[in-house]
Structures are given as C-alpha cells and as structure tokens.
Design an enzyme around this catalytic site. Structure first.
Site, PDB file in Angstrom:
ATOM      1  N   HIS A 155      44.140  40.358  42.625  1.00 59.78           N
ATOM      2  CA  HIS A 155      44.304  39.554  43.839  1.00 59.78           C
ATOM      3  C   HIS A 155      45.694  38.943  43.921  1.00 59.78           C
ATOM      4  O   HIS A 155      46.456  38.944  42.957  1.00 59.78           O
ATOM      5  CB  HIS A 155      43.225  38.464  43.917  1.00 59.78           C
ATOM      6  CG  HIS A 155      43.258  37.458  42.810  1.00 59.78           C
ATOM      7  ND1 HIS A 155      44.167  36.421  42.774  1.00 59.78           N
ATOM      8  CD2 HIS A 155      42.485  37.322  41.706  1.00 59.78           C
ATOM      9  CE1 HIS A 155      43.954  35.683  41.696  1.00 59.78           C
ATOM     10  NE2 HIS A 155      42.939  36.217  41.021  1.00 59.78           N
ATOM     11  N   CYS A 171      41.062  37.228  35.941  1.00 56.31           N
ATOM     12  CA  CYS A 171      41.539  38.120  36.996  1.00 56.31           C
ATOM     13  C   CYS A 171      42.998  38.484  36.764  1.00 56.31           C
ATOM     14  O   CYS A 171      43.718  37.824  36.017  1.00 56.31           O
ATOM     15  CB  CYS A 171      41.394  37.453  38.358  1.00 56.31           C
ATOM     16  SG  CYS A 171      39.686  37.250  38.883  1.00 56.31           S
TER      17      CYS A 171
END
Length: 195
Positions: A155, A171
């Site tokens: 992301h 992440c």
C-alpha cells in the site's frame, strides 16, 4: 529613489521587480506530485528500471525485505525497482502470496493485535476513511493465500520518510506515487514472492 526619498514610481517599480523575481522562482521550482508530501524518502529508494537476473516470470512481484526493495519483473532481464518500508522485526509475511483484491483510496481499520501492541491506535478502532490522512495511502493491493486474505497489504503511505525502514505492522509500504504506478501494472492474481 536615488536621493533617499521613496516615490510612488520607485515603489511601483520595486514591487514589480519583486513580483517578477517571485514568478521566476516559482517557474523554476520542481513540479510536485499531487500525492507528494514535504519530506520524502532517501533518494536511493526512488523508482527505477534495473537489471534483474531472477528466474521469476514477467509480471511477478518480488519483495526483498532486507534490502527494502520491491521488484516488478518485466522479463528480458529487467525489472522496475521500488523502495519500500517493511514490517518490524518478525512482523513481515514471508513466502508466496497473490494479489486477491485491489482498492483505490482504501479505508483502514487497525486489527485487534495492532491495538493491543500500540494502544494509541484504539482511537481508530472505528476505521479511517480513504484519503490523504489514511495510513494506507492512495492504493492498496491485498495479499491472499489459498483464497483467504492474509491481512497483509502492499500500500501507499502518508509517511514517505519511512521508506527504507522496518516500521510497519507487517505490510509493505511504497510512496503514493509508486503504489499508483505499481497498481496500474498489477492485475488481481499476480504472484508475489516475499524474501
């Protein structure tokens, strides 16, 4: 003005000179992305095309967490390399996954585990809508294994200075410009290898 007096003509000419000088400076300033914040990552993490000698087929995404780089394999011995921020020690997904879902300006809700580890995140338990202040940034690619969401993502970020560091809850983060670039080249089903 040469005699020390301020005249109307001198004031107007001085003002015009200052305005013209300001225009020149503005014209020489670099254009910034709509997503770019005031402070960015170290220049070595800028996106670039690089030689690639791995055996993965074109279209594969390879993430080297120890070097803080993501490679989008293009085939013919090249890849696009992106600088990334990765999970804190012991919090990064390893092995293979696939892109199971994509989202533009995704919303974000911290997991129960994240809120236990970092109580300051409890205030976001109801979620944060997509936008410039959202930690997931401009785009998200959701990592799946066996048809199930791993809860790990590729992301964007609203903290680009963290690129090149192990700072996330697991992440992989890219600058917003880079995630937008990668998002457009990455269909659902893309294979991801995290080493």
């Amino acid at each position: 003005m040469s005699n020390g007096k301020i005249t109307r003509r001198g004031l107007i000419l001085t003002g015009l000179a200052l305005m013209m000088g300001g225009c020149t400076v503005l014209q020489q300033a670099p254009l910034l992305s709509a997503y770019a914040p005031k402070r960015g990552p170290d220049p070595r993490y800028r996106r670039r095309r690089v030689p690639y000698s791995g055996s993965e087929p074109a279209g594969t995404i390879v993430i080297d967490t120890s070097e803080y780089y993501l490679y989008h394999v293009e085939g013919r011995g090249s890849a696009t390399r992106y600088g990334v921020g990765v999970g804190e020690q012991g919090r990064t997904l390893k092995g293979t996954a696939s892109i199971g879902r994509k989202a533009e300006w995704p919303s974000w809700t911290p997991t129960a585990n994240m809120m236990r580890r970092k109580p300051r995140l409890v205030k976001y338990a109801g979620g944060v809508p997509g936008g410039l202040n959202n930690p997931l940034g401009a785009r998200a690619l959701y990592l799946y294994r066996g048809g199930r969401d791993t809860m790990f993502r590729l992301h964007g970020t609203n903290e680009p200075w963290t690129i090149g560091h192990a700072v996330s809850s697991g992440c992989v983060r890219l600058t917003n410009d880079d995630i937008v670039h990668l998002y457009g080249r990455t269909p659902v089903g893309t294979r991801v290898l995290i080493i």
